[in-house]
Design an enzyme around this catalytic site. Structure first.
Site, PDB file in Angstrom:
ATOM      1  CG  LEU A 112      -1.863   1.308   1.572  1.00 25.08           C
ATOM      2  CD1 LEU A 112      -2.785   1.251   0.514  1.00 25.08           C
ATOM      3  CD2 LEU A 112      -2.301   1.252   2.753  1.00 25.08           C
ATOM      4  CG  HIS A 113       2.226   2.978  -3.309  1.00 24.42           C
ATOM      5  ND1 HIS A 113       2.100   1.653  -3.323  1.00 24.42           N
ATOM      6  CD2 HIS A 113       2.121   3.557  -4.345  1.00 24.42           C
ATOM      7  CE1 HIS A 113       1.730   1.424  -4.459  1.00 24.42           C
ATOM      8  NE2 HIS A 113       1.771   2.668  -5.317  1.00 24.42           N
TER       9      HIS A 113
END
Ligand SMILES: [Zn+2]
Length: 157
Positions: A112-113
């Site tokens: 996740l970013h």
């Protein structure tokens, strides 16, 4: 259609973000700041100069799997990123967001970013007047060293 946002098939071992974490903060990894819960890295493929990514330190694909402490740590680093990019680049605006899953446009859906993308009126190839000089573009290394200097000052406080 079997694609799911929660897909966690991409492993830690071949994750570019986890590999960067092993190097630690600095020009090689492009990591600007890092703690136990979250870290901030300069995007290698920026939409604009000073395009940051803020991630959980754990290799987690989905927002719903983060702890409250991780959520807070990420938001605090987004806040710091906004402050520092504003200070160094004076953008007109920002886009903030997450592409959750490959079908949503995530190139690296396994980790996740959050994107922090500074915006200028009429960008993406236009760069504003700064210190009287028109800067059309700069290298990733230049962007990193400019931001790194301010992140380092902040850490000393
Ligand atoms: Zn990872």
């Amino acid at each position: 259609v079997t694609g799911q946002a929660r897909s966690t098939t991409e492993g830690k071992d071949d994750c570019v973000f986890c590999q960067a974490l092993k190097l630690g903060p600095g020009a090689e990894s492009l990591i600007l700041t890092q703690d136990d819960l979250a870290f901030t890295v300069l995007n290698k493929y920026p939409y604009n100069p000073a395009h940051l990514l803020v991630l959980p330190t754990r290799h987690i694909a989905d927002l719903t799997d983060l702890t409250k402490d991780e959520l807070l740590a990420i938001q605090l680093q987004i806040q710091t990123g906004l402050q520092i990019v504003r200070q160094v680049y004076s953008p007109a605006a920002f886009n903030l967001g997450v592409n959750l899953g490959r079908a949503a446009g995530a190139g690296l859906p396994g980790h996740l970013h959050h994107h922090v993308v500074p915006r200028w009126s009429g960008d993406t190839n236009f760069f504003p007047l700064m210190s009287g000089a028109k800067v059309v573009s700069e290298s990733l290394e230049q962007t990193f060293s400019r931001l790194w200097a301010v992140y380092q000052n902040g850490n000393k406080k």
